[in-house]
Design a protein around this motif. Structure first.
Motif, PDB file in Angstrom:
ATOM      1  N   ARG A   1      -8.237   6.446  -1.879  1.00 54.73           N
ATOM      2  CA  ARG A   1      -8.296   5.086  -1.351  1.00 54.73           C
ATOM      3  C   ARG A   1      -9.742   4.783  -0.943  1.00 54.73           C
ATOM      4  NH1 ARG A   1      -3.249   6.506   1.440  1.00 54.73           N
ATOM      5  NH2 ARG A   1      -1.561   5.042   0.951  1.00 54.73           N
TER       6      ARG A   1
ATOM      7  N   GLY B   1      -8.910  -3.239  -0.182  1.00 52.20           N
ATOM      8  CA  GLY B   1      -8.845  -1.826  -0.505  1.00 52.20           C
ATOM      9  C   GLY B   1      -8.372  -1.575  -1.920  1.00 52.20           C
TER      10      GLY B   1
ATOM     11  N   ASP C   1       0.803  -1.219   0.000  1.00 54.96           N
ATOM     12  CA  ASP C   1       0.000   0.000   0.000  1.00 54.96           C
ATOM     13  C   ASP C   1       0.838   1.272   0.000  1.00 54.96           C
ATOM     14  OD1 ASP C   1      -2.466   1.425  -0.056  1.00 54.96           O
ATOM     15  OD2 ASP C   1      -2.225   1.852   2.072  1.00 54.96           O
TER      16      ASP C   1
ATOM     17  N   SER D   1     -11.688   1.479   1.135  1.00 54.12           N
ATOM     18  CA  SER D   1     -11.336   0.237   1.828  1.00 54.12           C
ATOM     19  C   SER D   1     -12.369  -0.113   2.877  1.00 54.12           C
ATOM     20  CB  SER D   1      -9.953   0.369   2.478  1.00 54.12           C
ATOM     21  OG  SER D   1      -9.903   1.508   3.333  1.00 54.12           O
TER      22      SER D   1
ATOM     23  N   ASN E   1       1.993   4.848  -1.701  1.00 51.95           N
ATOM     24  CA  ASN E   1       1.317   5.893  -2.477  1.00 51.95           C
ATOM     25  C   ASN E   1       2.238   7.100  -2.529  1.00 51.95           C
ATOM     26  OD1 ASN E   1      -0.523   8.336  -2.955  1.00 51.95           O
ATOM     27  ND2 ASN E   1      -1.939   6.636  -3.320  1.00 51.95           N
TER      28      ASN E   1
ATOM     29  N   TYR F   1      -4.602   2.439   4.267  1.00 52.09           N
ATOM     30  CA  TYR F   1      -6.039   2.237   4.412  1.00 52.09           C
ATOM     31  C   TYR F   1      -6.412   2.270   5.901  1.00 52.09           C
ATOM     32  CZ  TYR F   1      -5.510   0.034  -0.251  1.00 52.09           C
ATOM     33  OH  TYR F   1      -5.212  -0.253  -1.561  1.00 52.09           O
TER      34      TYR F   1
ATOM     35  N   ASN G   1      -6.367   1.501  -4.149  1.00 48.81           N
ATOM     36  CA  ASN G   1      -5.470   2.644  -3.967  1.00 48.81           C
ATOM     37  C   ASN G   1      -5.116   3.192  -5.350  1.00 48.81           C
ATOM     38  OD1 ASN G   1      -3.063   4.178  -3.827  1.00 48.81           O
ATOM     39  ND2 ASN G   1      -2.176   2.924  -2.211  1.00 48.81           N
TER      40      ASN G   1
END
Length: 456
Positions: free
Chosen positions: A335, A319, A186, A337, A188, A206, A321
C-alpha cells in the motif's frame, strides 16, 4: 481436552486476571462447538446465517531508552496490555436480493501507555474508548440490496455478514446503515484483519486514511458498488464524529461528512490472480489546522493547540492497494498512501504518509496447510506543518513528546498463526518500532504479542 491443554499452556506462561480467564474459557467453548465450513462447490442459498468470533490479544514490551518523554509518549517502562473482542454476526435474507445484518459486540481492553506514543498503533483490536470492564454495544446494523445484471455466476460462501448463494458478476449493490467504512473499502486478502492477520493499525488499512468512525470505528451511512466482470467501482458517504475522536456522530450528513471513492480491478499475472485498488477520500469536518495553531500560539503565547482553532475544513487523501498471488501458498501486498497533512487526526491514526509491503505464506510446504506466516515493513511519515506543531510542544490525540527530532517511523512486523483446529488459531507476533511517534530521540522498542482467535 483441547480447552484444558490451552488453559494449562497459558497459565504456565502468562498471568491473566480472573476476568480474562472467563473470556478465554468462553472463546474455547465456542470454538469447540464450531461446525466446519462448507466447501465452495456445495454453495446453496442461505435464508439466514449465524457466525461468531472471539479474539484475545496479550502484549508485552520491555523498557527502552528515550532522551525525554511528554504527555502522549510511549512509556519507557516495561508494560503489558491486552484486548478482547467477541462478536455475533446475524444475517437474514429479507426478500429477493435483500439482506439484513446485525452484529452485537463486546470488548474489554487495557492498552499500553493509554493508547499513546505511536503513529502505527500495535493492536488494531484496541479502541479509543477501551475499558478494563466489558462493554456491550451494537457494532453493525445494516441492509444490503443486490440487483443482478447478468454475466457469469459467482459463488458466495457463508461467512460473517455474508449469506451463501450465487450472484451475477455484473451487479449493483447498495449498503445502508451502521457499519465500518473499511468493511466495504480498502480490502486486502493478506493485510486487512487484525483478528487473523497483522496486528498493526497501518496494515489493517491505509495509515493516512482518516476514515470516519466513532471511538469504536463504526459510523452510519451508505455505499453503492457496481461490479462489471473484473472491475468494481465504489462510492460512499458516511457520518463523521460530532467532535474530534469522539463517540457521538454528527447527523448533519449534508453539511459534515466523509466521502470515499474506489476503483478495483482483478487481474491475472503468470497465471496467478491479483487485485489493484485506487482510493480517494474527502472529509468535511470541524477541525483544527496545524499552521493555524502555530500562528495562534505565536500571537497569543503558550503551546500550540489545534482545539483553539477549529473550524469547518476539508481533509483529503488517496492510496494505492496491491495484492498478488505468487502461487497457491504465497501472496504479496503493498500500500502507498497520503493525506494533505494540514489538519488534526479526526478518527483514525496520526499518519499522513505511509508505505507498507509484505508477504503471506501458508504452511503447506511444511505440512501445516492451515498455518500462516506473515512479514511486513511499514514506513510512516508526517507533513511539515504537523512536524513543526509537535516540535513546538503541540499534542495530538495519540502522539506528542513535548519536542521532536523528526524521523520517519519505521515498523517491522512478523507473525506465525498456528492452527489448533478448523476454528481456533494461536498466533505469535513481534513488532519492532524505530523512531516511535516519529522521534529519533526515542526507542527503538520491541513489542511481543500472543493472539488467540476462535470463530464459527
Amino acid at each position: 481436552m483441547l480447552r484444558k491443554q490451552l488453559v494449562r499452556i497459558f497459565n504456565d506462561r502468562f498471568t491473566f486476571s480472573p476476568d480474562n480467564r472467563v473470556w478465554l474459557g468462553l472463546m474455547l467453548a465456542a470454538a469447540a462447538a464450531a461446525p466446519l465450513a462448507a466447501h465452495a462447490d456445495d454453495i446453496e442459498e442461505e435464508t439466514w446465517g449465524v457466525h461468531g468470533q472471539a479474539t484475545y490479544v496479550w502484549q508485552k514490551k520491555p523498557s527502552f531508552d528515550a532522551a525525554y518523554s511528554g504527555t502522549n509518549s510511549l512509556s519507557t517502562a516495561a508494560e503489558k496490555g491486552y484486548s478482547f473482542s467477541g462478536t455475533l454476526f446475524l444475517g437474514l435474507r429479507t426478500w429477493s436480493g435483500g439482506e439484513l445484518y446485525f452484529n452485537p459486540e463486546v470488548v474489554q481492553a487495557v492498552p499500553m501507555s493509554g493508547l499513546t506514543g505511536l503513529g502505527g498503533m500495535m493492536d488494531s483490536e484496541q479502541q479509543k474508548g477501551s475499558s478494563s470492564s466489558p462493554t456491550f454495544y451494537r457494532a453493525r446494523l445494516f441492509l444490503r440490496q443486490t440487483w443482478g445484471f447478468g454475466g457469469d455466476k459467482q459463488a458466495v460462501e457463508s461467512a460473517p455478514n455474508q449469506l451463501a448463494g450465487m450472484v451475477d458478476k455484473r451487479r449493483l449493490v447498495f449498503t445502508l446503515g451502521n457499519l465500518s467504512i473499511i468493511d466495504i473499502f480498502d480490502n486486502n486478502a493478506y493485510a486487512h484483519d487484525g483478528r487473523t492477520q497483522f496486528l498493526n493499525w497501518a496494515l489493517s488499512t491505509y495509515g493516512p486514511y482518516d476514515y470516519s468512525g466513532d471511538t469504536r470505528s463504526y459510523t452510519w451511512g451508505g455505499a453503492a458498488e457496481y461490479y462489471y466482470d473484473d472491475w468494481a467501482f465504489r462510492f460512499g458517504r458516511f457520518m463523521v464524529p460530532l467532535e474530534s475522536n469522539g463517540q457521538r456522530l454528527d447527523t448533519r450528513i449534508a453539511k459534515y461528512h466523509s466521502d470515499q471513492i474506489e476503483l478495483e480491478h482483478d487481474h491475472v499475472i503468470a497465471g496467478q490472480p491479483g487485485k489493484l485498488r485506487l482510493l480517494a477520500f474527502r472529509n468535511k469536518e470541524f477541525m483544527g489546522g496545524f499552521s493555524d495553531a502555530l500562528a495562534y500560539a505565536a500571537l497569543n503565547g503558550g503551546t500550540p493547540d489545534v482545539a483553539q482553532v477549529r473550524k469547518s475544513q476539508i481533509k483529503y487523501g488517496y492510496g494505492i492497494n496491491i495484492e498478488q498471488s505468487l502461487g497457491s501458498d504465497v501472496g504479496v501486498f503493498a500500500r502507498v498512501s497520503r493525506n494533505d497533512g494540514k489538519t488534526e487526526t479526526y478518527s483514525f491514526s496520526e499518519i499522513e504518509r505511509s508505505v507498507s509491503a509484505g508477504v503471506s505464506v501458508k504452511g503447506s510446504s511444511w505440512h501445516r496447510a492451515n498455518d500462516t506466516f506473515g512479514f511486513a515493513l511499514i514506513q510512516n511519515g508526517l507533513s511539515k506543518a504537523h512536524q513543526e506543531y509537535l516540535a513546538a510542544g503541540g499534542l495530538g490525540v495519540f502522539i506528542g513528546d513535548g519536542q521532536l527530532n523528526y524521523r520517519p517511523e519505521r515498523i517491522l512486523e512478523a507473525y506465525y498463526s498456528y492452527s489448533l483446529s478448523k476454528a481456533v488459531a494461536l498466533t505469535a507476533d513481534v513488532q519492532r518500532f524505530y523512531n516511535p511517534a516519529y522521534n529519533a530521540d526515542r526507542g527503538p522498542v520491541t513489542v511481543g504479542s500472543l493472539r488467540l482467535h476462535a470463530e464459527f
